[in-house]
Design a protein around this motif. Structure first.
Motif, PDB file in Angstrom:
ATOM      1  N   PHE A 168      20.839 -38.315  -8.803  1.00  0.00           N
ATOM      2  CA  PHE A 168      21.125 -36.905  -9.072  1.00  0.00           C
ATOM      3  C   PHE A 168      19.886 -36.210  -9.603  1.00  0.00           C
ATOM      4  N   TRP A 169      19.249 -36.809 -10.616  1.00  0.00           N
ATOM      5  CA  TRP A 169      18.085 -36.180 -11.234  1.00  0.00           C
ATOM      6  C   TRP A 169      16.865 -36.203 -10.318  1.00  0.00           C
ATOM      7  N   VAL A 170      16.730 -37.260  -9.519  1.00  0.00           N
ATOM      8  CA  VAL A 170      15.616 -37.308  -8.565  1.00  0.00           C
ATOM      9  C   VAL A 170      15.784 -36.225  -7.508  1.00  0.00           C
ATOM     10  N   LEU A 171      16.981 -36.119  -6.942  1.00  0.00           N
ATOM     11  CA  LEU A 171      17.221 -35.068  -5.941  1.00  0.00           C
ATOM     12  C   LEU A 171      17.020 -33.681  -6.542  1.00  0.00           C
ATOM     13  N   LEU A 172      17.451 -33.509  -7.775  1.00  0.00           N
ATOM     14  CA  LEU A 172      17.283 -32.222  -8.446  1.00  0.00           C
ATOM     15  C   LEU A 172      15.802 -31.897  -8.621  1.00  0.00           C
ATOM     16  N   ALA A 173      15.037 -32.871  -9.094  1.00  0.00           N
ATOM     17  CA  ALA A 173      13.596 -32.649  -9.292  1.00  0.00           C
ATOM     18  C   ALA A 173      12.892 -32.382  -7.962  1.00  0.00           C
ATOM     19  N   VAL A 174      13.225 -33.151  -6.937  1.00  0.00           N
ATOM     20  CA  VAL A 174      12.593 -32.957  -5.628  1.00  0.00           C
ATOM     21  C   VAL A 174      12.986 -31.598  -5.049  1.00  0.00           C
ATOM     22  N   GLY A 175      14.263 -31.256  -5.127  1.00  0.00           N
ATOM     23  CA  GLY A 175      14.731 -29.976  -4.588  1.00  0.00           C
ATOM     24  C   GLY A 175      14.071 -28.787  -5.272  1.00  0.00           C
ATOM     25  N   LEU A 176      13.999 -28.820  -6.594  1.00  0.00           N
ATOM     26  CA  LEU A 176      13.385 -27.711  -7.324  1.00  0.00           C
ATOM     27  C   LEU A 176      11.870 -27.667  -7.108  1.00  0.00           C
ATOM     28  N   THR A 177      11.247 -28.824  -6.999  1.00  0.00           N
ATOM     29  CA  THR A 177       9.808 -28.866  -6.712  1.00  0.00           C
ATOM     30  C   THR A 177       9.532 -28.269  -5.336  1.00  0.00           C
ATOM     31  N   LEU A 178      10.337 -28.617  -4.362  1.00  0.00           N
ATOM     32  CA  LEU A 178      10.160 -28.043  -3.025  1.00  0.00           C
ATOM     33  C   LEU A 178      10.370 -26.536  -3.034  1.00  0.00           C
ATOM     34  N   ARG A 179      11.367 -26.087  -3.785  1.00  0.00           N
ATOM     35  CA  ARG A 179      11.669 -24.648  -3.814  1.00  0.00           C
ATOM     36  C   ARG A 179      10.577 -23.825  -4.467  1.00  0.00           C
ATOM     37  N   TYR A 180      10.087 -24.277  -5.619  1.00  0.00           N
ATOM     38  CA  TYR A 180       9.222 -23.419  -6.418  1.00  0.00           C
ATOM     39  C   TYR A 180       7.753 -23.826  -6.427  1.00  0.00           C
ATOM     40  N   VAL A 181       7.452 -25.097  -6.333  1.00  0.00           N
ATOM     41  CA  VAL A 181       6.059 -25.523  -6.365  1.00  0.00           C
ATOM     42  C   VAL A 181       5.484 -25.551  -4.951  1.00  0.00           C
ATOM     43  N   ALA A 182       6.232 -26.154  -4.019  1.00  0.00           N
ATOM     44  CA  ALA A 182       5.757 -26.253  -2.638  1.00  0.00           C
ATOM     45  C   ALA A 182       6.081 -24.995  -1.820  1.00  0.00           C
ATOM     46  N   LYS A 183       6.819 -24.065  -2.414  1.00  0.00           N
ATOM     47  CA  LYS A 183       7.188 -22.805  -1.743  1.00  0.00           C
ATOM     48  C   LYS A 183       7.943 -23.057  -0.433  1.00  0.00           C
TER      49      LYS A 183
END
Length: 192
Positions: A13-28
Motif C-alpha cells: 500500500f505504502w509503496v504504491l502510494l509513494a510511487v503513484g505520488l512520485t509519478l504524479r508530482y515529481v515525474a510530472k
C-alpha cells in the motif's frame, strides 16, 4: 503465511502510494501516477482471496484471519481518505499547490473527528461482515471463536473512537493565542 501477506499488503500500500505520488508530482506524469494509485484496491482483493482459500482448504480459523478482515475493513474505511490526504500534501510540497487546511479548532475540529469516526464505523462494519461470513463459512462455533473475538475487538475500537470524537465536542480545542510578532507581520503584509 497469512500474517506475512497482511504485512506485504501494508508495505505494498505504502509503496504504491509513494510511487503513484512520485509519478504524479515529481515525474510530472499525473495519469500514470493515478493509474498506479488505482491499483491499491487489488492488494485487498488478493488478501481477501488468500483468506478465503486458506479457510476453504481447511485452515483453522485463527487470529491471522481476523487480522486480515480488520485490515481490509480499515482500508475500505480509511484507504481513500489516506490517499487523498497525502495527495493534497504532495501537491503542496512538490506540485506547487495550496497548503491543505488542517482540521481546525472548536466546532470544525469536532466535526472533523466525527467524520473520522464515521469512517471507523465503515471499517468496523466491513470487518464485522467479513468476520461473520467467515464464521458462517467455517460452520463450527467452537472453531470460529477466534473470529468472534475479532468482532468484539472491532466493536471496541469503534466505541473507543466514538468516545474520542465526543471528547472534541464536549471539550473543544481552542486555537492557540496569536504570536504578537507574527500578528504585526501579518498586518504589515496586509497593509494595515
Amino acid at each position: 503465511m497469512l500474517v506475512a501477506l497482511v504485512i506485504a499488503c501494508e508495505i505494498g500500500f505504502w509503496v504504491l502510494l509513494a510511487v503513484g505520488l512520485t509519478l504524479r508530482y515529481v515525474a510530472k506524469r499525473p495519469r500514470l501516477g493515478a493509474a498506479v494509485l488505482l491499483c491499491e484496491p487489488l492488494l485487498e482483493l488478493v488478501l481477501l482471496v488468500a483468506t478465503v482459500v486458506d479457510l476453504g482448504r481447511g485452515g483453522e480459523p485463527s487470529w491471522s484471519h481476523g487480522l486480515a478482515a480488520l485490515y481490509i475493513g480499515y482500508t475500505v474505511g480509511f484507504g481513500h481518505y489516506t490517499v487523498k490526504w497525502l495527495d493534497g500534501h504532495a501537491a503542496h510540497r512538490f506540485g506547487g499547490g495550496p497548503k491543505p487546511p488542517g482540521p481546525g479548532y472548536g466546532k470544525d475540529r469536532a466535526r472533523h473527528e466525527w467524520k473520522l469516526w464515521l469512517r471507523t464505523l465503515v471499517a468496523a462494519a466491513v470487518a464485522l461482515g467479513l468476520l461473520q461470513l467467515g464464521v458462517w463459512y467455517v460452520g463450527d462455533a467452537a472453531a470460529a471463536e477466534p473470529l468472534r473475538g475479532w468482532q468484539s475487538a472491532a466493536l471496541r475500537v469503534a466505541g473507543i473512537h466514538g468516545l474520542i470524537a465526543a471528547s472534541y465536542t464536549l471539550f473543544p480545542r481552542k486555537a492557540p493565542a496569536a504570536d504578537p510578532v507574527e500578528a504585526v507581520r501579518e498586518r504589515a503584509r496586509n497593509g494595515r
